[in-house]
Scaffold this motif. Structure first.
Motif, short mmCIF file in Angstrom:
data_model
loop_
_atom_site.label_atom_id
_atom_site.label_comp_id
_atom_site.label_asym_id
_atom_site.label_seq_id
_atom_site.Cartn_x
_atom_site.Cartn_y
_atom_site.Cartn_z
N THR A 1 0.90 -1.41 0.28
CA THR A 1 0.17 0.31 0.05
C THR A 1 0.55 0.91 0.14
O THR A 1 0.77 2.39 -0.65
N LYS B 1 1.15 4.19 -3.46
CA LYS B 1 0.69 5.81 -2.94
C LYS B 1 2.06 6.57 -3.33
O LYS B 1 1.72 7.47 -3.61
N ASP C 1 3.24 5.29 -9.27
CA ASP C 1 1.90 5.03 -10.20
C ASP C 1 2.00 3.71 -11.11
O ASP C 1 1.41 3.52 -11.75
N HIS D 1 -3.67 4.16 -7.67
CA HIS D 1 -2.16 5.36 -7.21
C HIS D 1 -3.53 6.63 -7.35
O HIS D 1 -3.40 7.86 -6.55
N ALA E 1 -5.69 6.61 -4.39
CA ALA E 1 -4.79 7.04 -3.00
C ALA E 1 -4.90 8.78 -3.22
O ALA E 1 -5.32 9.65 -2.26
N VAL E 2 -4.26 9.67 -4.91
CA VAL E 2 -4.38 10.94 -4.80
C VAL E 2 -5.81 11.43 -4.67
O VAL E 2 -5.48 12.71 -3.45
N PHE F 1 -6.70 11.82 -0.66
CA PHE F 1 -5.81 12.77 -0.01
C PHE F 1 -6.09 14.24 0.08
O PHE F 1 -5.73 15.26 0.52
N LEU G 1 0.32 12.53 0.88
CA LEU G 1 0.76 11.13 -0.13
C LEU G 1 1.88 9.98 0.76
O LEU G 1 1.77 9.50 0.55
N LYS G 2 2.41 11.31 0.58
CA LYS G 2 4.14 10.53 0.14
C LYS G 2 4.74 10.16 1.82
O LYS G 2 5.17 9.23 1.59
N GLY H 1 3.27 7.57 2.40
CA GLY H 1 3.17 6.21 1.30
C GLY H 1 5.12 6.27 2.53
O GLY H 1 5.51 4.84 2.12
N GLU I 1 4.37 3.67 5.67
CA GLU I 1 3.62 2.48 5.14
C GLU I 1 5.15 1.09 4.26
O GLU I 1 5.25 0.34 5.26
N GLU J 1 -6.52 8.11 9.57
CA GLU J 1 -7.07 6.94 8.33
C GLU J 1 -8.54 7.24 8.83
O GLU J 1 -9.56 7.56 8.05
#
Length: 139
Positions: free
Chosen positions: A19, A23, A26, A33, A36-37, A40, A62-63, A66, A69, A98
């Motif tokens: 996951t 993130k 892509d 992806h 996810a964008v 976020f 997001l980064k 990511g 995780e 989240e």
């Protein structure tokens, strides 16, 4: 029983690695992806510190999640015991964030399930580790 928790820990760690990677790039799955964008962008609007005047860039958010995780998942799956516990705590905090975001955004119940299940498993692992530490102290 210990083998069951090792399998859960490794699979959960690998899940977070995947996951996190989705993130960050892509190339694995452009659709996931992009999803996810989009998430976020919404999450950045309800970030807990927004009321304090701290603006959050959705892409940086997001980064950051990511990378947490990805690295946390790897350490949970393959790290030393101490690193596993630290990554478990970090990933638990991410899952709580989240869930908080989903609840504030009033998303459907099904959207919360993956985060809730991951949080439950992470907290279960922490509980087992603490229980084992208490047993070792008593012996």
């Amino acid at each position: 029983m210990a083998l069951v928790f090792v399998v859960i820990r490794v699979l959960l760690g690998l899940f977070f690695v995947l996951t996190g990677a989705i993130k960050l790039t892509d190339r694995i799955s452009p659709e996931l992806h992009a999803e996810a964008v989009d998430e976020f962008v919404k999450f950045a609007q309800v970030f807990p510190l927004i009321e304090e005047g701290i603006e959050v860039d959705p892409m940086n958010y997001l980064k950051a999640v990511g990378w947490i995780e990805l690295i946390g998942g790897f350490l949970l799956a393959f790290g030393l015991k101490f690193m596993q516990e630290v990554s478990d705590i970090a990933l638990s905090i991410v899952m709580m964030g989240e869930l908080y975001s989903f609840l504030v955004l009033k998303e459907e119940f099904q959207a919360c399930l993956p985060a809730a299940c991951c949080l439950f498993l992470l907290l279960t692992l922490l509980y087992i580790w603490e229980r084992d530490k208490d047993k070792q102290k008593k012996q």
